[in-house]
Design a protein around this motif. Structure first.
Motif, mmCIF file in Angstrom:
data_model
loop_
_atom_site.group_PDB
_atom_site.id
_atom_site.type_symbol
_atom_site.label_atom_id
_atom_site.label_comp_id
_atom_site.label_asym_id
_atom_site.label_seq_id
_atom_site.Cartn_x
_atom_site.Cartn_y
_atom_site.Cartn_z
ATOM 1 N N MET A 9 -67.534 76.938 -105.135
ATOM 2 C CA MET A 9 -66.137 77.316 -105.336
ATOM 3 C C MET A 9 -65.832 77.494 -106.818
ATOM 4 N N THR A 10 -65.013 78.485 -107.131
ATOM 5 C CA THR A 10 -64.540 78.667 -108.492
ATOM 6 C C THR A 10 -63.640 77.496 -108.867
ATOM 7 N N LYS A 11 -63.759 77.011 -110.078
ATOM 8 C CA LYS A 11 -62.902 75.904 -110.514
ATOM 9 C C LYS A 11 -61.494 76.419 -110.806
ATOM 10 N N PRO A 12 -60.506 75.931 -110.082
ATOM 11 C CA PRO A 12 -59.130 76.328 -110.386
ATOM 12 C C PRO A 12 -58.689 75.797 -111.745
ATOM 13 N N ILE A 13 -57.753 76.506 -112.357
ATOM 14 C CA ILE A 13 -57.141 76.058 -113.615
ATOM 15 C C ILE A 13 -55.714 75.620 -113.298
ATOM 16 N N ILE A 14 -55.421 74.356 -113.564
ATOM 17 C CA ILE A 14 -54.117 73.783 -113.228
ATOM 18 C C ILE A 14 -53.350 73.446 -114.499
ATOM 19 N N LEU A 15 -52.130 73.941 -114.596
ATOM 20 C CA LEU A 15 -51.207 73.499 -115.638
ATOM 21 C C LEU A 15 -50.637 72.155 -115.188
ATOM 22 N N ILE A 16 -50.715 71.147 -116.051
ATOM 23 C CA ILE A 16 -50.290 69.810 -115.625
ATOM 24 C C ILE A 16 -49.528 69.088 -116.732
ATOM 25 N N SER A 17 -48.528 68.320 -116.308
ATOM 26 C CA SER A 17 -47.823 67.454 -117.258
ATOM 27 C C SER A 17 -48.815 66.420 -117.785
ATOM 28 N N LYS A 18 -48.934 66.343 -119.096
ATOM 29 C CA LYS A 18 -49.941 65.501 -119.726
ATOM 30 C C LYS A 18 -49.817 64.028 -119.362
ATOM 31 N N CYS A 19 -48.611 63.604 -119.012
ATOM 32 C CA CYS A 19 -48.398 62.186 -118.702
ATOM 33 C C CYS A 19 -48.995 61.781 -117.361
ATOM 34 N N ILE A 20 -49.441 62.761 -116.559
ATOM 35 C CA ILE A 20 -50.045 62.451 -115.256
ATOM 36 C C ILE A 20 -51.550 62.295 -115.431
ATOM 37 N N GLU A 21 -51.993 61.078 -115.541
ATOM 38 C CA GLU A 21 -53.421 60.721 -115.588
ATOM 39 C C GLU A 21 -54.170 61.154 -116.858
ATOM 40 N N PHE A 22 -53.445 61.649 -117.883
ATOM 41 C CA PHE A 22 -54.164 62.102 -119.073
ATOM 42 C C PHE A 22 -53.757 61.375 -120.351
ATOM 43 N N GLU A 23 -52.469 61.096 -120.521
ATOM 44 C CA GLU A 23 -52.053 60.490 -121.793
ATOM 45 C C GLU A 23 -50.762 59.691 -121.611
ATOM 46 N N LEU B 262 -50.729 81.068 -122.518
ATOM 47 C CA LEU B 262 -51.719 80.504 -121.604
ATOM 48 C C LEU B 262 -52.708 81.551 -121.123
ATOM 49 N N ARG B 263 -53.959 81.147 -120.947
ATOM 50 C CA ARG B 263 -54.882 81.967 -120.176
ATOM 51 C C ARG B 263 -54.430 81.854 -118.716
ATOM 52 N N GLY B 264 -55.064 82.586 -117.833
ATOM 53 C CA GLY B 264 -54.628 82.552 -116.441
ATOM 54 C C GLY B 264 -54.713 81.169 -115.829
ATOM 55 N N ILE B 265 -53.692 80.790 -115.099
ATOM 56 C CA ILE B 265 -53.728 79.545 -114.346
ATOM 57 C C ILE B 265 -53.602 79.893 -112.856
ATOM 58 N N ASP B 266 -53.979 78.936 -112.011
ATOM 59 C CA ASP B 266 -53.932 79.156 -110.568
ATOM 60 C C ASP B 266 -52.853 78.323 -109.891
ATOM 61 N N GLY B 267 -52.245 77.397 -110.629
ATOM 62 C CA GLY B 267 -51.198 76.556 -110.071
ATOM 63 C C GLY B 267 -50.762 75.525 -111.086
ATOM 64 N N ALA B 268 -49.819 74.674 -110.701
ATOM 65 C CA ALA B 268 -49.293 73.664 -111.625
ATOM 66 C C ALA B 268 -48.919 72.389 -110.878
ATOM 67 N N ILE B 269 -49.147 71.261 -111.560
ATOM 68 C CA ILE B 269 -48.686 69.954 -111.080
ATOM 69 C C ILE B 269 -47.819 69.374 -112.191
ATOM 70 N N CYS C 222 -61.546 70.707 -110.918
ATOM 71 C CA CYS C 222 -60.615 71.639 -111.571
ATOM 72 C C CYS C 222 -60.663 71.519 -113.085
ATOM 73 N N GLU C 223 -60.159 72.557 -113.742
ATOM 74 C CA GLU C 223 -59.899 72.503 -115.175
ATOM 75 C C GLU C 223 -58.391 72.362 -115.361
ATOM 76 N N PHE C 224 -58.001 71.774 -116.493
ATOM 77 C CA PHE C 224 -56.575 71.491 -116.695
ATOM 78 C C PHE C 224 -56.083 72.024 -118.028
ATOM 79 N N GLU C 225 -54.882 72.587 -117.982
ATOM 80 C CA GLU C 225 -54.132 72.929 -119.194
ATOM 81 C C GLU C 225 -53.047 71.867 -119.330
ATOM 82 N N LEU C 226 -53.131 71.045 -120.372
ATOM 83 C CA LEU C 226 -52.220 69.910 -120.521
ATOM 84 C C LEU C 226 -50.996 70.290 -121.353
ATOM 85 N N VAL C 227 -49.853 69.722 -120.959
ATOM 86 C CA VAL C 227 -48.644 69.961 -121.743
ATOM 87 C C VAL C 227 -47.675 68.798 -121.586
#
Length: 305
Positions: free
Chosen positions: A1-15, A91-98, A36-41
């Motif tokens: 499977m291709t790894k999805p790219i998820i935009l995510i709030s950084k406070c969720i499990e990252f910082e 942003l580069r292309g993303i596939d969804g967001a949490i 998945c890969e993540f774009e943090l914000v």
């Protein structure tokens, strides 16, 4: 499977970047890190709010919805909107967001809203950053971390996420042959979502010469967003499973067929979950080596999360 790219709030499990210096725990996001890969914000940090910081809120002021920090009486609305537009455009292309639920910046639709007198109003709102995400990525899977604890919501989110991710690769290559192969492998999944729209997508591919290539890919993706706009209903899952069973029923003994139909009835009656039927069907597919069904993403939508 291709790894999805998820935009995510950084406070969720990252910082630890919430207003109180905490980090939000999410078992779903923790599992997704493997796949998945993540774009943090953190939009609030990006507009120069520190950690820890005084809380911010959405408040009605002079007829407008404003993002306010009550302790300092600073209005942050324009600053947040400018950041949101600039960040998402970069942003580069993303596939969804949490996004962080109930956050005045990232909450999707459950953010508290206050009057000018600082009393909580009945209506809920979207956070300023989340509102921009939803507008820019219309039709994409966008959820809060809390709602993903609901099995039905999580299943729909993950199914869309991995379907969009796979399509992103095909769209980048712009090969018609790959698009046709993608449609064939997703036919049962699309049928489960919306049989009528699935046929429209098939007709597009059958009349591909009427389209400029880029227009075909764009139109197909718009149909994908429409077809996957709502979760698969129980009845549609039943129809898809019966359709798939037709490919193997001729090899089944009478008692096996009766057992399958009994199990399907129990699913339709909400006695058992879909997972049991899926496992049963996968065992049949492996047993009879039905190539068409082996290649259907309907039975392999995403990793087990």
């Amino acid at each position: 499977m291709t790894k999805p790219i998820i935009l995510i709030s950084k406070c969720i499990e990252f910082e630890k970047c919430r207003y109180n210096g905490d980090m939000v725990r999410s078992p779903i996001v923790e599992k997704l890190k493997e796949y998945c890969e993540f774009e943090l914000v953190c939009p609030e940090m990006k507009i120069a709010l520190k950690v820890p910081r005084h809380p911010i809120r959405l408040q009605k002021r002079s007829g407008r919805t404003e993002l306010v920090q009550p302790a300092s009486d600073i209005i942050l609305t324009d600053k947040m909107k400018k950041f949101s537009e600039k960040f998402l455009s970069s942003l580069r292309g993303i596939d969804g967001a949490i996004l962080k639920g109930r956050s005045p910046s990232c909450g999707i639709k459950d953010v508290k809203f206050y009057s000018e007198k600082n009393t909580e109003l009945d209506r809920k709102h979207s956070g300023i950053f989340a509102e921009t995400v939803i507008e820019k990525y219309q039709g994409y899977p966008v959820e809060s971390e809390g709602r993903l604890l609901d099995g039905r919501i999580r299943e729909h989110f993950l199914t869309k996420l991995f379907a969009f991710s796979s399509f992103r690769d095909i769209r980048n290559n712009m090969k018609i042959s790959e698009l046709i192969k993608y449609h064939e492998s997703n036919k049962l999944l699309f049928m489960a979502y919306n049989q009528r729209e699935m046929r429209i997508m098939g007709n597009m591919l059958g009349n591909q010469k009427k389209f400029i290539k880029e227009e075909l890919f764009n139109a197909y993706f718009e149909s994908m967003k429409r077809i996957m706009s709502k979760p698969i209903t129980l009845g549609n899952n039943e129809n898809a499973l019966l359709h798939a069973f037709g490919y193997i029923s001729k090899n089944m003994k009478k008692k096996e067929t009766e057992f399958f139909m009994k199990t399907l009835y129990e699913y339709r009656s909400s006695i058992i979950p879909l997972d049991i039927l899926m496992s049963l069907m996968k065992s049949y597919i492996a047993r009879f080596e039905v190539c068409y069904l082996e290649n259907q993403t309907y039975f392999n939508r995403h990793p087990v999360i």
